[in-house]
Design an enzyme around this catalytic site. Structure first.
Site, PDB file in Angstrom:
ATOM      1  N   LYS A 191      37.035  36.196  37.630  1.00 27.06           N
ATOM      2  CA  LYS A 191      36.708  37.468  38.294  1.00 27.06           C
ATOM      3  C   LYS A 191      35.190  37.614  38.509  1.00 27.06           C
ATOM      4  O   LYS A 191      34.432  36.727  38.162  1.00 27.06           O
ATOM      5  CB  LYS A 191      37.272  38.637  37.481  1.00 27.06           C
ATOM      6  CG  LYS A 191      38.778  38.539  37.215  1.00 27.06           C
ATOM      7  CD  LYS A 191      39.598  38.670  38.489  1.00 27.06           C
ATOM      8  CE  LYS A 191      41.025  38.176  38.334  1.00 27.06           C
ATOM      9  NZ  LYS A 191      41.930  39.011  37.576  1.00 27.06           N
TER      10      LYS A 191
HETATM   11  C1  LIG Z   1      43.343  39.257  37.233  1.00 27.74           C
HETATM   12  C2  LIG Z   1      44.168  40.374  37.684  1.00 27.74           C
HETATM   13  C3  LIG Z   1      44.920  41.155  36.790  1.00 27.74           C
HETATM   14  C4  LIG Z   1      45.103  40.811  35.342  1.00 27.74           C
HETATM   15  O1  LIG Z   1      43.950  40.621  34.618  1.00 27.74           O
HETATM   16  P1  LIG Z   1      43.955  39.723  33.288  1.00 27.74           P
HETATM   17  O2  LIG Z   1      42.601  39.992  32.706  1.00 27.74           O
HETATM   18  O3  LIG Z   1      44.147  38.312  33.702  1.00 27.74           O
HETATM   19  O4  LIG Z   1      45.050  40.227  32.408  1.00 27.74           O
HETATM   20  C5  LIG Z   1      45.600  42.257  37.304  1.00 27.74           C
HETATM   21  N1  LIG Z   1      45.565  42.565  38.599  1.00 27.74           N
HETATM   22  C6  LIG Z   1      44.870  41.830  39.488  1.00 27.74           C
HETATM   23  C7  LIG Z   1      44.862  42.249  40.926  1.00 27.74           C
HETATM   24  C8  LIG Z   1      44.171  40.709  39.059  1.00 27.74           C
HETATM   25  O5  LIG Z   1      43.520  39.956  39.957  1.00 27.74           O
END
Ligand SMILES: *Cc1c(COP(=O)(O)O)cnc(C)c1O
Length: 393
Positions: A191
């Site tokens: 991210k």
């Molecule tokens: C990455 C992501 C999540 C989940 O996040 P994690 O930290 O991997 O649990 C939820 N929604 C979206 C749109 C994401 O890209």
């Protein structure tokens, strides 16, 4: 020695990658030498910085983006019999959080050009049972929050932003994180910023913030440090909660990353422009179409750089580019097409035709702030060669 890029070799370009510098490492090491590894002062500090960054009163740090979504559903009192509208084009966790609470996710289709949830679809899917709408800032582009908020107000529903792609972006001059009643973030390494694993929820609602804090720590009224300060051993569990805490070690990394985030978002915006220019310059624009931009004023978070390619050639392009060491990916198989949802909720093809048609064309090209112009040229050249090869095939 391990390769510096990944086990796939130093030339491999992943679709996303974290940036860690010596400041980050020093910040983490300092917390490791301190008395508090978890529930300590660095958690508070990270939460205040994040709230300030997002322009909200509260931020609650949790152990993942999924935990952030789960805590959000719980704090809104969503449970059995309730419906939650989610876009079909998202990561599974967006819909799973409703299921965790015994509620039913209702899939709304997306707009063909941006792949953001279609407000008209949202309106059509509202029933007497709908409690919340989760908007997803797909690829990092903020949804039309004014429009969605109007619909939610009209029907007495809570607007939730799954902003896991969009931290650092903005909508009509307002920061992502402040655009819905409650917003969720992920700090997974892929991210826009990372804490290893991690997540957070932002809100201006004091009551919701208190419920989120309780939910992340066993449903217990006071955490360890509060009891220590108050000189008491007594606590009560008032609801079923989880251990969804983020450690001080992770929050130290988060604080250090947050300071660099604006620069990274700037760079992601530049990379996106370089990509679209390079696609045009290579005369690929008939076959390679970047996603559309929303017409309202916004700042894109550019978590992903997604293009659409002819559907019958996508698989061959994917394979050819992976062979070139380009870590292309596909985001996402629409959630309602996953076996779990088909079996549990009877969803399937035809439910969200726009998302389904888009899925067959999607390709995420590498996008991370430390990419060089040379990397971008390499990606576009590989894409050009792959398209040429599938043309001849
Ligand atoms: C990455 C992501 C999540 C989940 O996040 P994690 O930290 O991997 O649990 C939820 N929604 C979206 C749109 C994401 O890209």
């Amino acid at each position: 020695m391990k390769s510096s890029s990944s086990d796939l070799g130093p030339q491999y370009l992943p679709y996303g990658r974290q940036v860690i510098d010596e400041d980050d490492i020093a910040a983490v090491v300092a917390v490791l030498r301190s008395p508090w590894l978890t529930t300590g002062p660095t958690v508070d500090e990270f939460e205040s910085s994040l709230a300030q960054f997002c322009g909200t009163t509260y931020a609650v740090a949790v152990s993942s983006g999924t935990a952030a979504l789960h805590a959000t559903m719980a704090s809104l009192g969503i449970g059995p019999g309730d419906e939650v509208i989610v876009p079909a084009m998202t990561f599974v966790a967006t819909a799973n959080c409703a299921v965790f609470q015994g509620a039913r996710p209702i899939f709304a289709d997306v707009q063909a050009d941006t792949l953001l949830v279609d407000p008209q679809e949202v309106e059509q899917k509202v029933t007497a049972c709908t409690k919340a709408v989760i908007a997803v800032d797909y690829a990092g582009q903020p949804c039309d929050y004014d429009r969605l908020q109007q619909i939610c107000v009209l029907h007495g529903m809570s607007l939730v932003a799954d902003a896991c792609h969009a931290i650092g972006g903005s909508y009509k001059g307002r920061a992502v994180g402040s655009l819905a009643r409650i917003s969720t973030f992920s700090f997974h390494p892929v991210k826009n910023m990372t804490t290893g694993e991690g997540g957070a929820v932002t809100t201006n609602d004091q009551e919701l913030a208190a419920r989120l804090r309780r939910f992340r720590s066993h449903g217990v009224t006071m955490d360890f440090r509060e009891r220590l300060k108050g000189g008491t051993w007594y606590y009560e569990m008032v609801e079923l909660g989880w251990n969804y805490r983020l450690t001080d070690v992770q929050c130290a990394l988060g604080l250090s990353q947050l300071r660099k985030l604006p620069g990274w978002i700037e760079r992601r915006n530049v990379i996106a422009e370089l990509y679209s220019a390079a696609i045009k310059a290579a005369r690929l624009d008939a076959d390679v179409r970047p996603l559309g931009r929303a017409c309202y004023e916004h700042r894109h978070g550019w978590h992903l750089y997604v293009v659409r390619v002819p559907p019958h050639r996508r698989a061959a392009i994917f394979t050819a580019m992976r062979k070139d060491g380009i870590g292309v990916n596909v985001h996402y198989l629409p959630v309602h097409l996953h076996p779990f949802y088909r079996q549990r909720f009877g969803t399937g093809p035809g439910l969200c035709p726009v998302a389904e048609a888009a899925y067959a064309e999607l390709l995420s090209l590498p996008m991370f702030p430390t990419m060089t112009e040379n990397d971008i040229a390499r990606v576009v050249e590989s894409l050009r060669a792959a398209l040429g090869a599938t043309d001849r095939a």
